[in-house]
Design a protein around this motif. Structure first.
Motif, short mmCIF file in Angstrom:
data_model
loop_
_atom_site.label_atom_id
_atom_site.label_comp_id
_atom_site.label_asym_id
_atom_site.label_seq_id
_atom_site.Cartn_x
_atom_site.Cartn_y
_atom_site.Cartn_z
N TYR A 48 60.21 93.24 3.17
CA TYR A 48 61.59 92.93 3.52
C TYR A 48 61.60 92.19 4.86
O TYR A 48 60.54 91.81 5.36
CB TYR A 48 62.42 94.22 3.54
N VAL A 49 62.79 92.03 5.45
CA VAL A 49 62.88 91.22 6.66
C VAL A 49 62.01 91.77 7.82
O VAL A 49 61.27 91.01 8.44
CB VAL A 49 64.35 91.03 7.09
N PRO A 50 62.05 93.08 8.13
CA PRO A 50 61.24 93.55 9.26
C PRO A 50 59.75 93.27 9.07
O PRO A 50 59.07 92.84 10.01
CB PRO A 50 61.49 95.07 9.27
N GLU A 51 59.26 93.46 7.85
CA GLU A 51 57.84 93.21 7.57
C GLU A 51 57.52 91.74 7.82
O GLU A 51 56.52 91.41 8.48
CB GLU A 51 57.51 93.56 6.11
N VAL A 52 58.39 90.85 7.31
CA VAL A 52 58.12 89.41 7.47
C VAL A 52 58.16 89.02 8.95
O VAL A 52 57.34 88.23 9.42
CB VAL A 52 59.13 88.57 6.65
N LEU A 53 59.10 89.62 9.70
CA LEU A 53 59.17 89.30 11.13
C LEU A 53 57.88 89.70 11.84
O LEU A 53 57.37 88.98 12.70
CB LEU A 53 60.37 90.02 11.78
N LEU A 54 57.34 90.86 11.48
CA LEU A 54 56.10 91.30 12.13
C LEU A 54 54.90 90.47 11.70
O LEU A 54 54.03 90.15 12.51
CB LEU A 54 55.85 92.79 11.84
N CYS A 55 54.85 90.10 10.43
CA CYS A 55 53.77 89.21 9.97
C CYS A 55 53.86 87.87 10.72
O CYS A 55 52.83 87.31 11.11
CB CYS A 55 53.88 88.95 8.48
N SER A 56 55.10 87.39 10.92
CA SER A 56 55.27 86.13 11.65
C SER A 56 54.72 86.25 13.05
O SER A 56 54.10 85.32 13.57
CB SER A 56 56.73 85.73 11.78
N GLU A 57 54.96 87.40 13.68
CA GLU A 57 54.43 87.59 15.04
C GLU A 57 52.92 87.48 15.05
O GLU A 57 52.32 86.86 15.93
CB GLU A 57 54.83 88.97 15.58
N ALA A 58 52.28 88.12 14.06
CA ALA A 58 50.82 88.07 13.98
C ALA A 58 50.36 86.64 13.73
O ALA A 58 49.41 86.15 14.34
CB ALA A 58 50.33 89.01 12.88
N PHE A 59 51.09 85.94 12.84
CA PHE A 59 50.76 84.55 12.55
C PHE A 59 50.85 83.70 13.82
O PHE A 59 49.90 82.98 14.17
CB PHE A 59 51.71 84.00 11.48
N TYR A 60 51.97 83.81 14.53
CA TYR A 60 52.16 82.99 15.73
C TYR A 60 51.17 83.35 16.82
O TYR A 60 50.72 82.49 17.58
CB TYR A 60 53.60 83.11 16.26
N ALA A 61 50.82 84.65 16.92
CA ALA A 61 49.86 85.08 17.93
C ALA A 61 48.56 84.30 17.76
O ALA A 61 47.98 83.79 18.73
CB ALA A 61 49.62 86.58 17.84
N GLY A 62 48.11 84.18 16.52
CA GLY A 62 46.90 83.42 16.25
C GLY A 62 47.13 81.92 16.36
O GLY A 62 46.33 81.18 16.94
N PHE A 63 48.24 81.48 15.84
CA PHE A 63 48.58 80.05 15.80
C PHE A 63 48.64 79.45 17.21
O PHE A 63 48.16 78.35 17.45
CB PHE A 63 49.94 79.91 15.09
N ASP A 64 49.20 80.22 18.15
CA ASP A 64 49.32 79.74 19.53
C ASP A 64 47.95 79.45 20.15
O ASP A 64 47.81 78.57 21.00
CB ASP A 64 50.09 80.75 20.39
N ILE A 65 46.95 80.24 19.75
CA ILE A 65 45.59 79.99 20.28
C ILE A 65 44.99 78.74 19.63
O ILE A 65 44.33 77.92 20.28
CB ILE A 65 44.66 81.20 20.00
N ILE A 66 45.24 78.60 18.35
CA ILE A 66 44.62 77.52 17.58
C ILE A 66 45.26 76.15 17.84
O ILE A 66 44.59 75.13 17.88
CB ILE A 66 44.76 77.83 16.05
N LYS A 67 46.58 76.19 18.02
CA LYS A 67 47.37 74.96 18.09
C LYS A 67 46.77 73.88 19.00
O LYS A 67 46.58 72.74 18.56
CB LYS A 67 48.78 75.31 18.58
#
Ligand code: B12
Lengths: 292, 209
Positions: free
Chosen positions: B56-75
């Motif tokens: 649901y929405v909370p799960e997706v928001l937390l997955c997004s945080e994990a995604f961005y955490a990694g993405f910010d390093i890679i970008k």
């Protein structure tokens, strides 16, 4: 559900002018009641009355907006809602319902919606703490409303399955809703629960609350509790006469039902559409209740 | 390692995502692989779980945080030639509407889908959409609306684009709970999709041809 924002527009007032003054809230809702002649009145201005009382910044015009999580600056409009309810109760012969937020939605407003939704999964302590603060406030507010013997409509939009899982609903939203429903029922007033969006996965729990009314978007379901709704908010805003009439008739074929829009009547709705809704209901069901 | 990064996204673990991406980089794993086979592939799985109503929405928001955490390093490590900079999407919630949960989910799915997203936020005035189309020259203008009262402004954006002779420069896609295919066609939008995962596919289709 015709709300004060629609009435304010009809009477050429801003929502700020109305929502911060109990007498004006009563006046616009009275005006709508006289205009449309429905069978229950809902005292509702915007979803943020309690959040603002607990310190959230809120602006009301051109439309109600929550500007952030709770801070120290509280503006308490609950007394104005109470005043409006009191006036309407003494003036109007049909049931007067007062809208109050469910503790889950209020807690989310206090913490900031997305932040709070994340906390329900990652920082249980924080989520529970805000929830308790919200519940505490709502029980005190509910007690004041109950002393007026008005009926109660608990709205909990963020508890919708469009937003949170059934598991999170049971853990965070359901217990507070049950406490509020029980408290209202103990005072022998009518109590309704309104959740918009998807509710199919939690419908059984909503039914088991033993409230008097469930106000939901999709009324083509089976419940022990009387359902309220039937006309889509898009239909009432944009629908032609035929579409409105057909939704009303469909809803009336789905009894027991309290005919209403699925959620608040959009403020810009043409009064003629609301009149069509009421008159169609009267023609098809002269003895029963109607509410928009 | 890449599989663990993917899992960290799906399991909503932002700290783990940071830790694993850093280790993978030290081990000289190709950043493009970390991104595509780890982070993006993780978000694709999240999209599926969300569409299946397991998340649901909370799960997706937390997955997004994990995604961005990694993405910010890679970008910063990824060259301009990568998929990231190929397609530019401007995204916003229409004027009068403060519902932004859905828009935020569309945003993360689009970024995970490899698109550059310029997020205008919520309650965005029509003039702002037009201005950004002019200055940023995006390939896609994605407009979100959750209310019947505000979705009508989508048509105004499109006619304003026509008047300014900008309509041919950008594809307009629309979405949000009250919006549907028929409405999108009526206002002459280029596309509609009912949820975030399919919004990414829609953009792929439009851009692809
Ligand atoms: C949660 C919610 C709220 C929250 C919003 C919190 C936030 N920060 O967003 C709160 C409680 C604050 C709120 C406030 C109000 N709400 Co509200 N709310 C909802 C609710 C229950 C769920 C919306 C949601 O977040 N869904 C979850 C997300 C994930 O789904 P989504 O937004 O649809 O997005 C998905 C897709 O649509 C798609 N998508 C979205 N955007 C885009 C864009 C593109 C380009 C594409 C391709 C796809 C796409 O992808 C997303 C992810 O899959 C809906 C009910 C419903 N039926 O939707 C009512 C609803 C939207 N609200 C409604 C109303 C009336 C209001 C208020 C006006 C109430 C009031 N009287 O003040 C205020 C709005 C003030 C304003 N001016 O905007 C009405 C709108 C009625 C109408 N006129 O059409 C609804 C429909 C309820 C109803 N049944 O009537 N609300």
């Amino acid at each position: 559900m015709v709300c004060a924002d629609h009435g304010a527009l009809l009477m050429n007032m801003t929502l700020t002018e109305v929502a911060e003054d109990g007498e004006r809230i009563a006046r616009v809702l009275r005006y709508c009641y006289d205009l449309y002649d429905y069978d229950m009145v809902l005292v509702f201005t915007d979803p943020y009355v309690e959040a603002q009382a607990l310190g959230c910044p809120v602006t009301l015009d051109p439309y109600p907006t929550l500007r952030g999580p709770a801070s120290n600056h509280s503006v308490d409009r609950t007394e104005q809602i109470i005043k409006a309810a009191d006036i309407l109760k003494s003036e109007i012969p049909v049931p007067v319902f007062v809208s109050i937020k469910g503790p889950f939605t209020l807690a989310a407003f206090l913490g900031g919606v997305e932040h709070y939704l994340k906390a329900t999964m990652k920082s249980e302590a924080e989520a529970t703490h805000l929830l308790q603060e919200a519940l505490h406030h709502q029980l005190a507010y509910l007690r004041k409303l109950l002393s007026l013997s008005v009926d109660i409509m608990i709205g909990d939009p963020l508890a919708s399955s469009s937003v949170i899982s059934p598991g999170a609903f049971c853990k965070y939203a359901l217990p507070g809703l049950q406490t509020m429903v029980d408290m209202a029922k103990a005072k022998n007033v009518r109590v309704g629960v309104h959740i918009c969006g998807e509710v199919a996965p939690i419908l059984k729990h909503l039914d088991d609350l033993s409230a008097d009314i469930l106000s939901i978007e999709d009324i083509d379901v089976e419940t022990e509790t009387i359902r309220m709704g039937g006309v889509g908010t898009d239909t009432i805003l944009n629908g032609d006469v035929e579409r409105i009439r057909s939704e009303v008739k469909n809803a009336l074929g789905n009894r027991p039902i309290i005919l209403s829009t699925a959620c608040d009547v959009p403020p810009q709705t043409d009064p003629a559409s609301i009149k069509t809704m009421v008159s169609t209901a009267r023609e098809n069901d002269p003895d029963h209740g109607v509410q928009e | 390692m890449i599989e663990s990064i993917r899992k960290a996204v799906i399991e909503m673990d932002d700290e783990k995502a940071i830790e694993l991406v850093s280790i993978a980089l030290k081990e000289k794993t190709d950043p493009v692989d970390i991104l595509e086979k780890g982070l993006i592939s993780g978000m694709q799985e999240v999209a599926t779980l969300f569409a299946r109503k397991e998340y649901y929405v909370p799960e997706v928001l937390l997955c997004s945080e994990a995604f961005y955490a990694g993405f910010d390093i890679i970008k910063p490590l990824i060259g301009k030639s990568s998929q990231q900079s190929k397609t530019k999407v401007v995204l916003g919630v229409i004027e009068g509407d403060i519902h932004d949960i859905g828009k935020n989910i569309v945003k993360v799915m689009m970024e995970a889908g490899g698109y550059e997203v310029i997020d205008l936020g919520r309650d965005v005035p029509i003039a702002k959409f037009i201005e950004v189309v002019e200055t940023e020259k995006p390939d896609i203008l994605a407009i979100s609306s959750l209310m019947t009262t505000t979705m009508v402004h989508m048509a105004n954006i499109i006619s304003e684009l026509e008047q300014r002779k900008l309509r041919d420069t950008v594809k307009v896609i629309v979405g949000g709970a009250p919006v549907n295919e028929e409405f999108a066609a009526r206002i002459k939008a280029d596309g509609y999709s009912p949820d975030a995962p399919s919004a990414v596919k829609l953009v792929e289709k439009i851009i692809g041809g």
